[in-house]
Write an enzyme that holds these catalytic residues in place. Structure first.
Site, PDB file in Angstrom:
ATOM      1  N   ASP A  39       0.853  -1.192   0.000  1.00 54.16           N
ATOM      2  CA  ASP A  39       0.000   0.000   0.000  1.00 54.16           C
ATOM      3  C   ASP A  39       0.891   1.245   0.000  1.00 54.16           C
ATOM      4  O   ASP A  39       1.913   1.302   0.670  1.00 54.16           O
ATOM      5  CB  ASP A  39      -0.911  -0.010   1.233  1.00 54.16           C
ATOM      6  CG  ASP A  39      -2.060   0.967   1.103  1.00 54.16           C
ATOM      7  OD1 ASP A  39      -3.207   0.512   0.942  1.00 54.16           O
ATOM      8  OD2 ASP A  39      -1.813   2.191   1.164  1.00 54.16           O
ATOM      9  N   ILE A  40       0.456   2.259  -0.763  1.00 54.52           N
ATOM     10  CA  ILE A  40       1.242   3.489  -0.888  1.00 54.52           C
ATOM     11  C   ILE A  40       1.228   4.294   0.409  1.00 54.52           C
ATOM     12  O   ILE A  40       2.126   5.116   0.640  1.00 54.52           O
ATOM     13  CB  ILE A  40       0.711   4.323  -2.081  1.00 54.52           C
ATOM     14  CG1 ILE A  40       1.779   5.232  -2.639  1.00 54.52           C
ATOM     15  CG2 ILE A  40      -0.556   5.075  -1.714  1.00 54.52           C
ATOM     16  CD1 ILE A  40       1.435   5.823  -3.992  1.00 54.52           C
ATOM     17  N   ASN A  97     -12.897  -3.556   2.348  1.00 56.53           N
ATOM     18  CA  ASN A  97     -13.902  -2.508   2.451  1.00 56.53           C
ATOM     19  C   ASN A  97     -14.816  -2.594   1.239  1.00 56.53           C
ATOM     20  O   ASN A  97     -14.339  -2.752   0.114  1.00 56.53           O
ATOM     21  CB  ASN A  97     -13.228  -1.135   2.507  1.00 56.53           C
ATOM     22  CG  ASN A  97     -12.376  -0.956   3.748  1.00 56.53           C
ATOM     23  OD1 ASN A  97     -12.758  -1.391   4.823  1.00 56.53           O
ATOM     24  ND2 ASN A  97     -11.207  -0.340   3.595  1.00 56.53           N
ATOM     25  N   GLN A 104     -14.931   2.075   0.994  1.00 58.46           N
ATOM     26  CA  GLN A 104     -14.069   1.630  -0.106  1.00 58.46           C
ATOM     27  C   GLN A 104     -13.770   2.821  -1.010  1.00 58.46           C
ATOM     28  O   GLN A 104     -14.688   3.507  -1.455  1.00 58.46           O
ATOM     29  CB  GLN A 104     -14.778   0.533  -0.912  1.00 58.46           C
ATOM     30  CG  GLN A 104     -13.960   0.037  -2.101  1.00 58.46           C
ATOM     31  CD  GLN A 104     -14.697  -1.002  -2.939  1.00 58.46           C
ATOM     32  OE1 GLN A 104     -15.830  -1.385  -2.623  1.00 58.46           O
ATOM     33  NE2 GLN A 104     -14.064  -1.453  -3.997  1.00 58.46           N
ATOM     34  N   HIS A 110     -10.045  -5.194  -3.547  1.00 55.10           N
ATOM     35  CA  HIS A 110      -8.738  -5.388  -2.924  1.00 55.10           C
ATOM     36  C   HIS A 110      -8.944  -5.858  -1.495  1.00 55.10           C
ATOM     37  O   HIS A 110      -9.867  -5.406  -0.812  1.00 55.10           O
ATOM     38  CB  HIS A 110      -7.884  -4.115  -2.950  1.00 55.10           C
ATOM     39  CG  HIS A 110      -8.604  -2.883  -2.536  1.00 55.10           C
ATOM     40  ND1 HIS A 110      -9.525  -2.261  -3.345  1.00 55.10           N
ATOM     41  CD2 HIS A 110      -8.554  -2.157  -1.393  1.00 55.10           C
ATOM     42  CE1 HIS A 110     -10.008  -1.194  -2.731  1.00 55.10           C
ATOM     43  NE2 HIS A 110      -9.442  -1.110  -1.540  1.00 55.10           N
TER      44      HIS A 110
HETATM   45  P1  5GP Z   1      -9.876   1.286   0.350  1.00 57.06           P
HETATM   46  O1  5GP Z   1     -10.215   2.460   1.218  1.00 57.06           O
HETATM   47  O2  5GP Z   1     -10.447   1.423  -1.024  1.00 57.06           O
HETATM   48  O3  5GP Z   1     -10.181  -0.024   0.999  1.00 57.06           O
HETATM   49  O4  5GP Z   1      -8.297   1.280   0.232  1.00 57.06           O
HETATM   50  C1  5GP Z   1      -7.593   1.804  -0.836  1.00 57.06           C
HETATM   51  C2  5GP Z   1      -6.118   1.700  -0.505  1.00 57.06           C
HETATM   52  O5  5GP Z   1      -5.389   1.908  -1.704  1.00 57.06           O
HETATM   53  C3  5GP Z   1      -5.635   2.731   0.509  1.00 57.06           C
HETATM   54  O6  5GP Z   1      -5.053   2.059   1.611  1.00 57.06           O
HETATM   55  C4  5GP Z   1      -4.613   3.563  -0.275  1.00 57.06           C
HETATM   56  O7  5GP Z   1      -3.512   3.960   0.494  1.00 57.06           O
HETATM   57  C5  5GP Z   1      -4.213   2.611  -1.397  1.00 57.06           C
HETATM   58  N1  5GP Z   1      -3.785   3.260  -2.622  1.00 57.06           N
HETATM   59  C6  5GP Z   1      -4.437   4.262  -3.270  1.00 57.06           C
HETATM   60  N2  5GP Z   1      -3.764   4.600  -4.391  1.00 57.06           N
HETATM   61  C7  5GP Z   1      -2.694   3.790  -4.459  1.00 57.06           C
HETATM   62  C8  5GP Z   1      -1.631   3.651  -5.402  1.00 57.06           C
HETATM   63  O8  5GP Z   1      -1.537   4.360  -6.403  1.00 57.06           O
HETATM   64  N3  5GP Z   1      -0.694   2.704  -5.133  1.00 57.06           N
HETATM   65  C9  5GP Z   1      -0.769   1.896  -4.030  1.00 57.06           C
HETATM   66  N4  5GP Z   1       0.199   0.999  -3.862  1.00 57.06           N
HETATM   67  N5  5GP Z   1      -1.765   1.996  -3.123  1.00 57.06           N
HETATM   68  C10 5GP Z   1      -2.712   2.923  -3.337  1.00 57.06           C
END
Ligand code: 5GP
Length: 125
Positions: A39-40, A97, A104, A110
């Site tokens: 994760d970034i 999520n 999400q 993911h």
């Molecule tokens: P969600 O809230 O959709 O469950 O989580 C999305 C996740 O994707 C977050 O933890 C966010 O930090 C990660 N994320 C968003 N953009 C990028 C990206 O460009 N690269 C990576 N490696 N992670 C990302």
């Protein structure tokens, strides 16, 4: 902003672009069913995202429409990644999520894999 997980798949989402190799990622694992990368914005010492290769917005449409092979392959990949990262003995946490209430943000399924510390209670009260 959380997404509406009932919308059709959007091929311009960030994880679709990572899958196509248009954007970089710190890859941990890849096979025919799944890609895993760091994760970034990590929320734990280990914070890896595992995504299916197919075009699925969320856990909802994945479980409803993916083939048995895709589902088995994706779930096995998550287990393999956790084992490869040495997380089985200390333990780890998985999180997916879904949609608005799940907060999400990226509209490609993911599963978050967290490890490397004690996470305590499951949800804030
Ligand atoms: P969600 O809230 O959709 O469950 O989580 C999305 C996740 O994707 C977050 O933890 C966010 O930090 C990660 N994320 C968003 N953009 C990028 C990206 O460009 N690269 C990576 N490696 N992670 C990302």
């Amino acid at each position: 902003m959380p997404i509406d997980a009932t919308l059709p798949y959007d091929d311009s989402n960030i994880f679709a672009r990572i899958l196509r190799g248009e954007l970089p990622c710190r890859k941990v694992f890849e096979d025919e069913f799944a890609l895993a990368f760091h994760d970034i914005n990590p929320q734990a010492p280990v914070h890896v995202l595992v995504i299916p290769k197919g075009r699925y917005v969320s856990w909802a449409d994945f479980t409803a429409t993916a083939s048995d092979a895709e589902i088995a392959g994706f779930v096995r990949a998550i287990g393999t990644v956790a084992a490869d990262l040495g997380l089985v003995a200390p333990g780890y946490r998985l999180l997916a999520n879904v949609g608005q209430h799940g907060h999400q943000e990226v509209p490609h399924l993911h599963v978050h894999l967290f490890g490397g510390r004690q996470f305590g209670a499951m949800l804030p009260r």
